[in-house]
Design a protein around this motif. Structure first.
Motif, PDB file in Angstrom:
ATOM      1  N   ASP A 124       0.402  -1.248   0.135  1.00  0.00           N
ATOM      2  CA  ASP A 124      -0.150   0.085   0.133  1.00  0.00           C
ATOM      3  C   ASP A 124       0.732   0.743   0.083  1.00  0.00           C
ATOM      4  O   ASP A 124       0.871   2.143  -1.119  1.00  0.00           O
ATOM      5  CB  ASP A 124      -1.158   0.157   1.334  1.00  0.00           C
ATOM      6  N   ALA A 125       1.570   1.635   0.290  1.00  0.00           N
ATOM      7  CA  ALA A 125       3.111   2.204   1.001  1.00  0.00           C
ATOM      8  C   ALA A 125       3.703   2.392  -0.316  1.00  0.00           C
ATOM      9  O   ALA A 125       3.878   3.876  -0.642  1.00  0.00           O
ATOM     10  CB  ALA A 125       3.902   2.340   2.143  1.00  0.00           C
ATOM     11  N   SER A 126       4.097   1.709  -1.172  1.00  0.00           N
ATOM     12  CA  SER A 126       4.437   1.453  -2.174  1.00  0.00           C
ATOM     13  C   SER A 126       3.498   1.663  -3.341  1.00  0.00           C
ATOM     14  O   SER A 126       4.266   3.022  -3.891  1.00  0.00           O
ATOM     15  CB  SER A 126       5.327   0.160  -2.977  1.00  0.00           C
ATOM     16  N   LEU A 127       2.321   2.004  -3.568  1.00  0.00           N
ATOM     17  CA  LEU A 127       1.817   2.258  -4.353  1.00  0.00           C
ATOM     18  C   LEU A 127       1.306   4.264  -4.643  1.00  0.00           C
ATOM     19  O   LEU A 127       1.465   4.552  -5.284  1.00  0.00           O
ATOM     20  CB  LEU A 127       0.327   1.407  -4.726  1.00  0.00           C
ATOM     21  N   LYS A 128       1.172   3.673  -3.360  1.00  0.00           N
ATOM     22  CA  LYS A 128       1.058   5.430  -2.672  1.00  0.00           C
ATOM     23  C   LYS A 128       2.412   6.636  -3.175  1.00  0.00           C
ATOM     24  O   LYS A 128       1.724   7.550  -3.178  1.00  0.00           O
ATOM     25  CB  LYS A 128       0.647   6.040  -1.323  1.00  0.00           C
ATOM     26  N   ALA A 129       3.175   6.320  -2.788  1.00  0.00           N
ATOM     27  CA  ALA A 129       4.212   6.654  -2.808  1.00  0.00           C
ATOM     28  C   ALA A 129       4.374   7.188  -4.552  1.00  0.00           C
ATOM     29  O   ALA A 129       4.858   8.045  -4.926  1.00  0.00           O
ATOM     30  CB  ALA A 129       5.788   5.974  -2.427  1.00  0.00           C
ATOM     31  N   LEU A 130       3.368   6.676  -5.745  1.00  0.00           N
ATOM     32  CA  LEU A 130       3.990   6.952  -6.295  1.00  0.00           C
ATOM     33  C   LEU A 130       3.079   8.100  -7.326  1.00  0.00           C
ATOM     34  O   LEU A 130       3.081   8.572  -7.865  1.00  0.00           O
ATOM     35  CB  LEU A 130       3.259   6.030  -7.709  1.00  0.00           C
ATOM     36  N   LEU A 131       1.978   8.483  -6.244  1.00  0.00           N
ATOM     37  CA  LEU A 131       1.388   9.731  -6.396  1.00  0.00           C
ATOM     38  C   LEU A 131       1.785  10.896  -5.937  1.00  0.00           C
ATOM     39  O   LEU A 131       1.629  11.669  -6.308  1.00  0.00           O
ATOM     40  CB  LEU A 131      -0.385   9.695  -5.004  1.00  0.00           C
ATOM     41  N   GLU A 132       3.524  10.470  -5.005  1.00  0.00           N
ATOM     42  CA  GLU A 132       3.864  11.822  -4.476  1.00  0.00           C
ATOM     43  C   GLU A 132       4.850  12.189  -6.108  1.00  0.00           C
ATOM     44  O   GLU A 132       5.558  13.397  -5.907  1.00  0.00           O
ATOM     45  CB  GLU A 132       5.059  11.092  -4.155  1.00  0.00           C
TER      46      GLU A 132
ATOM     47  N   PRO B 206       4.943  13.560 -10.504  1.00  0.00           N
ATOM     48  CA  PRO B 206       4.634  14.022 -12.195  1.00  0.00           C
ATOM     49  C   PRO B 206       3.222  12.771 -12.165  1.00  0.00           C
ATOM     50  O   PRO B 206       2.061  13.530 -12.638  1.00  0.00           O
ATOM     51  CB  PRO B 206       5.142  14.675 -12.229  1.00  0.00           C
ATOM     52  N   THR B 207       3.753  12.205 -12.447  1.00  0.00           N
ATOM     53  CA  THR B 207       2.792  11.610 -14.260  1.00  0.00           C
ATOM     54  C   THR B 207       2.773   9.809 -13.101  1.00  0.00           C
ATOM     55  O   THR B 207       2.381   8.853 -13.136  1.00  0.00           O
ATOM     56  CB  THR B 207       3.560  10.652 -14.782  1.00  0.00           C
ATOM     57  N   GLY B 208       2.684  10.025 -11.564  1.00  0.00           N
ATOM     58  CA  GLY B 208       2.752   8.666 -10.965  1.00  0.00           C
ATOM     59  C   GLY B 208       0.799   7.795 -11.007  1.00  0.00           C
ATOM     60  O   GLY B 208       1.148   7.281 -10.506  1.00  0.00           O
ATOM     61  N   GLN B 209       0.049   8.738 -10.465  1.00  0.00           N
ATOM     62  CA  GLN B 209      -1.132   8.417 -10.467  1.00  0.00           C
ATOM     63  C   GLN B 209      -1.340   7.770 -12.055  1.00  0.00           C
ATOM     64  O   GLN B 209      -2.340   6.629 -11.906  1.00  0.00           O
ATOM     65  CB  GLN B 209      -2.238   9.813 -10.668  1.00  0.00           C
ATOM     66  N   TYR B 210      -0.554   8.348 -13.231  1.00  0.00           N
ATOM     67  CA  TYR B 210      -0.918   7.304 -14.105  1.00  0.00           C
ATOM     68  C   TYR B 210      -0.616   5.629 -14.387  1.00  0.00           C
ATOM     69  O   TYR B 210      -0.637   4.856 -14.807  1.00  0.00           O
ATOM     70  CB  TYR B 210      -0.360   7.992 -15.762  1.00  0.00           C
TER      71      TYR B 210
END
Length: 286
Positions: A247-255, A257-261
């Protein structure tokens, strides 16, 4: 001339092996029953459902929503209400059956294989047996109580590891191991090494499942690599409070620029892996 100590040990080992042979034969006979295969298939279906739920939460996070994109979060979703408790106990049974099936693959079912193949099978299936046992115990934890938070559990593990004198190396090793499993999944997906698990990949339907298998394995591999990286960062920074789970690894992507994609694509990949797993549960070779 008397026998050497080595000769005596060899004869003793031979007698022990001969004595254990009937036990191994009986265990293999039990492992070949349709009942165990059926429970193991159900276990595959349960793990596929977890992948679907994790993928849905990952897409929700990518779109700005909330949730826990990990195994504990997926099981917690299943555990809502009385029907959920029944589903969670069913998950425990399925995963324990799958763990026993993998254990039989690592031991009695591989006795007649060549030595190299037997060792490889023992390592991979033995490791999977441990993984599915842990997953079954996680189901049981939710079945008898409120369950546990996966991110909190990984923080506790990181803190415990870093308390050892060589904790930094230990936690780094865990990160490398998890990332290595992720690389294995990526390679398995790209090279389509999952094909022997199914029986109809020469059909149009098989081509669709083949594509789902590629995307699903690669996405899961990338997610595991991210988990391994977070373990490594926590070790290098000597930060036991840093979340290191899926969960933390995936949420870290949101930090990023294009992490949400990227997170959205990983979520789709997990859903594809879940669909592939359901097909594997139904039609896969056992």
């Amino acid at each position: 001339m008397g026998d050497s100590a080595a000769d005596k040990l060899r004869r003793r080992a031979g007698r022990i092996q001969d004595g254990l042979e009937p036990v191994a034969d009986a265990a293999e006979e039990v492992s070949n029953t349709r009942a165990l295969d059926a429970v193991a298939r159900f276990g595959y279906a349960i793990t596929a459902l977890l992948h679907l739920l994790i993928g849905i939460v990952a897409i929700r996070l990518a779109l700005g929503g909330s949730g826990e994109a990990d195994t504990a979060g997926a099981i917690e979703t299943l555990a809502q209400g009385t029907p959920g408790r029944i589903a969670v106990w069913a998950g425990f049974i399925g995963c324990m059956g799958l763990a026993l099936w993998q254990l039989s693959e690592a031991t009695v079912r591989s006795r007649s294989l060549p030595r190299r193949t037997r060792l490889s099978k023992g390592f991979t299936s033995g490791a999977l047996s441990i993984v599915y046992t842990v997953l079954a115990l996680t189901f049981a934890n939710f079945a008898v109580g409120p369950g546990s938070d996966a991110s909190g559990a990984t923080i506790h593990f990181s803190a415990m590891a870093l308390n050892f004198p060589s904790g930094t190396f230990l936690l780094s090793g865990v990160g490398v191991a998890v990332a290595g499993v992720g690389v294995y999944f990526v390679i398995k997906g790209v090279l389509r090494k999952f094909r022997p698990e199914l029986t109809f990949l020469d059909s149009v339907r098989g081509s669709i499942i083949d594509a789902l298998g590629v995307l699903g394995h690669v996405a899961k591999g990338i997610a595991l690599i991210l988990v391994g990286v977070l373990f490594g960062v926590a070790a290098i920074q000597h930060n036991p409070g840093r979340p290191t789970g899926l969960d933390a690894s995936l949420k870290a992507l949101l930090e990023q620029p294009t992490g949400q994609y990227v997170l959205g694509v990983i979520g789709i990949g997990f859903i594809c892996h879940g669909i592939f797993g359901i097909v594997r549960a139904k039609y896969g070779r056992m």
